[in-house]
Enzyme design. Structure first.
Site, PDB file in Angstrom:
ATOM      1  N   ASP A   7     -14.038 -55.738  30.726  1.00 16.12           N
ATOM      2  CA  ASP A   7     -12.598 -55.255  29.948  1.00 16.12           C
ATOM      3  C   ASP A   7     -12.932 -54.009  29.295  1.00 16.12           C
ATOM      4  O   ASP A   7     -14.113 -53.625  29.445  1.00 16.12           O
ATOM      5  CB  ASP A   7     -12.483 -56.636  28.927  1.00 16.12           C
ATOM      6  N   ASP A   9     -11.251 -52.392  26.003  1.00 14.14           N
ATOM      7  CA  ASP A   9     -11.170 -52.727  24.486  1.00 14.14           C
ATOM      8  C   ASP A   9     -11.897 -53.649  23.774  1.00 14.14           C
ATOM      9  O   ASP A   9     -11.622 -54.744  24.538  1.00 14.14           O
ATOM     10  CB  ASP A   9      -9.826 -52.388  24.096  1.00 14.14           C
TER      11      ASP A   9
END
Length: 279
Positions: A7, A9
């Site tokens: 991922d 953020d």
């Protein structure tokens, strides 16, 4: 071929509090919206996948009427898109300014995976320009060039829907049984699990109290050796991986296996050093 999908953020960098939040608030100010999300309020907003989707949470009938916004859905969508384009510009400027550091361990583990021949990718519901700016910050230009990026509106449904991970697995021609995802949020974990992928979680600023039942490993940080030393604290370890003071590639390699048996074809490069294996 094994694959490691990050991922963006909260995983590559803790960008929500120090990047996205100020970018949203600056955008609201520029457009005269009289909105300023507090840290507490934004902690709730981050549970909404996608920046435009977070902006749309403002659009009650009362808010639209008070700000003189268009009532036509298509025109309102275009207005949100304009806000979001400007927010992305502000955010990428913050990231390129270097005030948000990479999270510990992400470059170390990605470099080990690349050296071992793993496929590398990022899958995020943030705008692609935002993701690429964080990826280059976290990995450096040379290593970032080896990543595939799947981001933004490449799929219609955002996390916790599994679509972004399903899409990445299909496009890369991966076997889901060979994929490890690194996430920081419950929504991200649910997306990975929904796509049939093993998921390790490294909690971030807004996610430490979330329910990560189903994750193969939950830590507060991937950790780094001296001189930048950051020690990993294990929060959940259902497979008995038992990482040491930092998570290494060998720890992640066992996660797709339900019983935690190591894959004999995958090992860490010497940079990560010797590490105890699970029994």
């Amino acid at each position: 071929m094994p694959a490691l999908i990050f991922d963006c953020d909260g995983v590559l960098a803790d960008t929500e509090r120090d990047g996205h939040l100020p970018a949203f608030n600056e955008t609201f100010a520029e457009f005269g919206l009289s909105v300023r999300w507090s840290d507490e309020e934004y902690a709730r907003k981050v549970k909404v996948g996608g920046g435009k989707e977070r902006m749309r949470t403002l659009l009650t009938p009362e808010f639209v009427a008070a700000r003189g916004l268009p009532s036509d859905p298509a025109a309102l969508d275009e207005q949100v898109a304009r806000w979001h384009r400007r927010k992305t510009e502000i955010y990428t400027g913050i990231i390129r300014g270097g005030s948000v550091p990479p999270r510990p361990g992400v470059r170390r583990i990605a470099a080990a995976a690349h050296e071992a021949g793993w496929t590398l990718a990022v899958a995020s519901t943030s705008a692609e320009a935002s993701v690429r700016s964080v990826l280059e910050l976290a990995m450096g230009p040379e290593l970032a060039a080896h990543f595939s990026v799947f981001a933004g509106d490449v799929v219609q449904r955002k996390k916790p829907a599994p679509d972004i991970y399903d899409f990445a697995v299909r496009r890369l021609g991966l076997n889901p049984a060979d994929v490890v995802v690194i996430e920081d949020s419950r929504n991200g974990m649910l997306a990975a699990l929904g796509a049939g992928l093993a998921c390790a979680v490294t909690t971030s600023a807004y996610t430490g109290e979330e329910d990560f039942t189903g994750a193969s490993l939950v830590v507060d940080s991937l950790g780094d050796p001296p001189p930048e030393e950051t020690v990993t604290h294990v929060l959940s370890d259902p497979l008995g991986v038992r990482p040491g003071p930092r998570v290494v590639l060998a720890d992640l390699a066992v996660l797709p296996s339900a019983d935690g048996a190591p894959d004999s074809t995958t090992s860490d490069p010497p940079v990560d050093g010797p590490h105890p294996r699970p029994h």
